[in-house]
Structure formats: structure tokens, C-alpha cells
Scaffold this active site. Structure first.
Site, PDB file in Angstrom:
ATOM      1  N   SER A 186       9.596  53.262  15.916  1.00 43.53           N
ATOM      2  CA  SER A 186       9.575  52.291  14.828  1.00 43.53           C
ATOM      3  C   SER A 186       9.453  50.887  15.408  1.00 43.53           C
ATOM      4  O   SER A 186       8.480  50.590  16.084  1.00 43.53           O
ATOM      5  CB  SER A 186      10.834  52.447  13.960  1.00 43.53           C
ATOM      6  OG  SER A 186      10.782  51.594  12.829  1.00 43.53           O
ATOM      7  N   THR A 187      10.445  50.024  15.198  1.00 47.17           N
ATOM      8  CA  THR A 187      10.370  48.639  15.666  1.00 47.17           C
ATOM      9  C   THR A 187      10.161  48.586  17.176  1.00 47.17           C
ATOM     10  O   THR A 187      10.917  49.175  17.934  1.00 47.17           O
ATOM     11  CB  THR A 187      11.664  47.881  15.311  1.00 47.17           C
ATOM     12  OG1 THR A 187      11.943  48.074  13.936  1.00 47.17           O
ATOM     13  CG2 THR A 187      11.535  46.404  15.615  1.00 47.17           C
ATOM     14  N   HIS A 213       6.492  54.022  12.289  1.00 53.45           N
ATOM     15  CA  HIS A 213       6.752  53.400  10.987  1.00 53.45           C
ATOM     16  C   HIS A 213       5.853  52.183  10.800  1.00 53.45           C
ATOM     17  O   HIS A 213       6.001  51.169  11.478  1.00 53.45           O
ATOM     18  CB  HIS A 213       8.215  52.960  10.885  1.00 53.45           C
ATOM     19  CG  HIS A 213       9.190  54.093  10.871  1.00 53.45           C
ATOM     20  ND1 HIS A 213      10.514  53.939  11.184  1.00 53.45           N
ATOM     21  CD2 HIS A 213       9.033  55.412  10.576  1.00 53.45           C
ATOM     22  CE1 HIS A 213      11.142  55.106  11.080  1.00 53.45           C
ATOM     23  NE2 HIS A 213      10.254  56.019  10.725  1.00 53.45           N
ATOM     24  N   MET A 306      14.832  50.898  14.639  1.00 54.94           N
ATOM     25  CA  MET A 306      16.100  50.788  13.930  1.00 54.94           C
ATOM     26  C   MET A 306      16.362  52.054  13.119  1.00 54.94           C
ATOM     27  O   MET A 306      15.444  52.795  12.776  1.00 54.94           O
ATOM     28  CB  MET A 306      16.083  49.556  13.011  1.00 54.94           C
ATOM     29  CG  MET A 306      15.106  49.634  11.857  1.00 54.94           C
ATOM     30  SD  MET A 306      15.111  48.162  10.804  1.00 54.94           S
ATOM     31  CE  MET A 306      14.044  47.067  11.729  1.00 54.94           C
ATOM     32  N   ASP A 309      16.022  57.736  11.991  1.00 49.97           N
ATOM     33  CA  ASP A 309      14.951  58.682  11.677  1.00 49.97           C
ATOM     34  C   ASP A 309      14.596  59.484  12.926  1.00 49.97           C
ATOM     35  O   ASP A 309      14.467  58.934  14.017  1.00 49.97           O
ATOM     36  CB  ASP A 309      13.717  57.928  11.170  1.00 49.97           C
ATOM     37  CG  ASP A 309      12.657  58.852  10.594  1.00 49.97           C
ATOM     38  OD1 ASP A 309      13.007  59.988  10.226  1.00 49.97           O
ATOM     39  OD2 ASP A 309      11.486  58.427  10.498  1.00 49.97           O
TER      40      ASP A 309
END
Length: 365
Positions: A186-187, A213, A306, A309
Site C-alpha cells: 500500500s503506502t 492499493h 498502513m 490488509d
């Protein structure tokens, strides 16, 4: 508790006020200033020393990407880019992520005064999240000249070098002949993916399924950029794709990605079913689908991001079949949320710095 100080950089006075108002409504955030272009933003940064910057991509005098490069070189600070969802906007955003931006927010495409309110929650959440970014890693990003494909051919998936056998008890090659690699991030993910995928050889004896993401419109540009840099092929996944060795498939923004077995093939299935924990695509959805596939040995990788998931999906994978799990270390994660949650399950076989993840994967495929 100290507030997160934010500098808002945008050439539109309306946008500067709207973004500032959105952020100021949260008691944890304080907008310390605003700037009308990149040049003004750099000057205000040095004066105000904010914790986070929100930066428009397209601005006169000095645009967001050029300003970002100067910021990362001279005084690194977490930057969130605000970008249009046009093809050019998406390409610029991916370029900004590679230049050091921590995250981005897609500007709504509708009537701006009404539609922008849709991103208020996302804006606040991301500002608070990136304010906690690993600062040592931020400084490392600012000086990172690596990210080339020259190392892709140097690793042997047949006989890994001994120094990479961190835990010899888990370094045994699985006996199943068919293999699949699945990655969730993600991030900070675009840079992490580039770091890993550019180190995989064209002869990779497995496909790679990836959930990053990202909203719709951006994953295609990410895949296209990575494809130009990697020895393996990289593409945005399409519904019905028959999975091929030596190819990485990135789940398109706005769609969950699953894999299912059809005869001797694996086929990709996309759908827009309900978001999982706010995410679509979700890593859990991909991992759970992989857990239902038989006669494959599997490698699951969870990197920077973050939240948590991928953790439930990892549990499903470990409960079904031959799986090796790798998590990115805290030292190299931009945000140590997803890897931390995975590690907490005690199901992760190896914890590795991002630059070592590719060769760790190659031990198992």
C-alpha cells in the site's frame, strides 16, 4: 499531544482554501501555511518546517514534480500529491511516487466544489498516516540512486547464495513443481515494487500477482512504468487473463482480483464486489483466492502500507498447502502497518529489507 503541521501547495486559491478548511476541521491537524506554486512552496517549507506537505502536480513557475525533487534533495519531508485522474495526470503521479512522494490523492473529476468533499476523509487519514513515516527511510529515499534493472540477471533461482539463507530451516525449496508469487502493498508500495520486481529475472519460473492499493486509473500507469524497467513483463490484470510465468499482474484500481484454477491453467477474475476494510482491490481477497488453489507452492509477500490488509489472507494461505511468507522489515518500510500485522501472526517465515526480498523469493521458486 502535538498537532500535525501541514503546508498546502496549490496554484488554485479555491483549492488552497478548501484543502486547508478540510484539514483544519480535524483537531489533530494544523495548517501552518499555503503556497501558490512549487517555488513558493519550497520557500515556505524552509520557513515553516511543516510535518507534511500536500502538493498539486500541475502548477506554474515550478510544478509539483520538480518541486518534489528539490524538497527530497534539500530537506526531505513527507509529501502527498494531489493529481487529476487523466492519463497524463496518472503518469505524472507515478513519476512523483518514484521521485519520493509518499502517497497521493486523486482529484475528483466532477464539479469541483461539490465533488472534492468526497476526498475529505481520505485527505485527513493520509495526512495523519504519512506524518508517522519512518524518517530514516525518507532520508534514504531522498538519496536513493539505485532502482535499475542491471541486477535482474545476477540472481540464481537454482542455487541462492549462502549469505541469503537467513533461516536455513525455512530455506528448503518446495517440492511442488507449479509455483505462484503473490504480493500485497500500500503506502510506499510503488517504489517497493520497483525495488523487488526489477531484481527478478526474465526466466522467473512463476507468475506474480500483485495488489497495490490505488484508485482506478493509476494502476495502468504503474504497470506500464514498471514494465519498461523490469526483465519480467508487468501488466495491469484483465478479467480472464491466463496467468503466464515471467509476468506480473497488477490488480486494477477499483477491482478485486482473484485467481482460479481452470484445468491446468490459472485464470484471473476481476469483480467490483464490496470493498474489504475500505480497500478494493484488497490483498486479503487475492490471498484467500490463492489459498484455494491446489497443487501449487506459494510465496506470499507483504510490504509497506498502513493498516492490516493481507493478514487474514495470510492466515488462509498458511492453513492450506505449501506457503512461504515474507514480510518487509520495519527498517525499510515507509509505513510499517501491513508487515507488522502480518508478523504478529507468527506465520511469517522471513523478515527482510526491501532490497533483499527478491532474492528471498527466488530461494523458493
Amino acid at each position: 499531544m502535538s498537532k500535525v503541521n501541514v503546508l498546502v501547495v496549490d496554484d488554485s486559491a479555491f483549492m488552497r482554501k478548501l484543502i486547508s478548511d478540510f484539514l483544519s476541521e480535524d483537531p489533530r491537524i494544523q495548517v501552518v501555511g499555503s503556497a501558490r506554486n512549487g517555488k513558493d512552496g519550497i520557500e515556505k517549507l524552509k520557513e515553516l518546517k511543516p510535518d507534511v506537505i500536500t502538493m498539486d502536480v500541475e502548477m506554474p513557475v515550478l510544478d509539483g514534480i520538480e518541486a518534489l525533487k528539490i524538497i527530497m534533495k534539500e530537506c526531505p519531508v513527507p509529501v502527498i500529491m494531489l493529481s487529476s485522474t487523466t492519463k497524463a495526470g496518472a503518469e505524472n503521479t507515478i513519476s512523483a511516487m518514484q521521485s519520493g512522494a509518499i502517497d497521493f490523492i486523486a482529484k475528483p473529476s466532477g464539479a469541483i466544489s461539490l465533488d472534492l468533499h468526497k476526498i475529505k476523509e481520505e485527505l485527513v487519514r493520509k495526512v495523519l498516516s504519512v506524518s508517522k513515516v519512518n524518517r530514516k527511510q525518507l532520508i534514504k529515499i531522498s538519496s536513493d540512486k539505485y532502482l535499475s534493472t542491471t541486477q535482474a540477471e545476477s540472481y540464481s533461482k537454482i542455487e541462492p547464495k549462502e549469505e541469503y539463507r537467513v533461516n536455513k530451516s525455512v530455506a528448503k525449496v518446495p517440492t511442488l513443481s507449479k509455483k505462484i508469487i503473490c504480493i500485497g502493498t500500500s503506502t510506499g508500495g510503488p517504489r517497493a515494487l520497483q525495488n523487488v520486481l526489477t531484481r527478478l529475472p526474465a526466466s522467473l519460473d512463476s507468475a506474480v500477482l500483485i495488489v497495490q492499493h490505488m484508485p482506478a486509473g493509476f494502476t495502468k500507469s504503474l504497470a506500464a512504468r514498471l514494465d519498461t524497467l523490469c526483465a519480467i513483463s508487468v501488466k495491469e490484470a484483465c478479467d480472464g487473463d491466463v496467468v503466464q510465468k515471467g509476468t506480473a499482474y497488477i490488480a486494477p484500481g477499483g477491482y478485486h482480483m482473484r485467481a482460479k484454477q481452470e484445468g491446468s491453467n490459472l485464470v484471473i477474475c476481476l469483480d467490483q464486489s464490496e470493498a474489504r476494510n475500505g480497500h478494493r482491490p484488497a490483498v486479503d481477497v487475492l490471498f484467500e483466492s490463492i489459498s484455494e488453489i491446489n497443487q501449487y507452492s506459494k510465496v506470499a509477500v507483504i510490504m509497506t502500507g498502513m493498516g492490516s490488509d493481507g493478514t487474514k489472507g495470510l492466515v488462509a494461505l498458511k492453513n492450506n498447502g505449501s506457503v512461504k511468507a515474507i514480510a518487509e522489515s520495519q527498517e525499510t518500510s515507509i509505513v510499517f502497518g501491513m508487515p507488522k500485522a502480518a508478523i504478529a501472526t507468527h506465520l511469517v517465515d522471513e523478515i527482510q529489507d526491501v532490497e533483499n526480498i527478491a532474492q528471498t523469493i527466488l530461494k523458493y521458486v
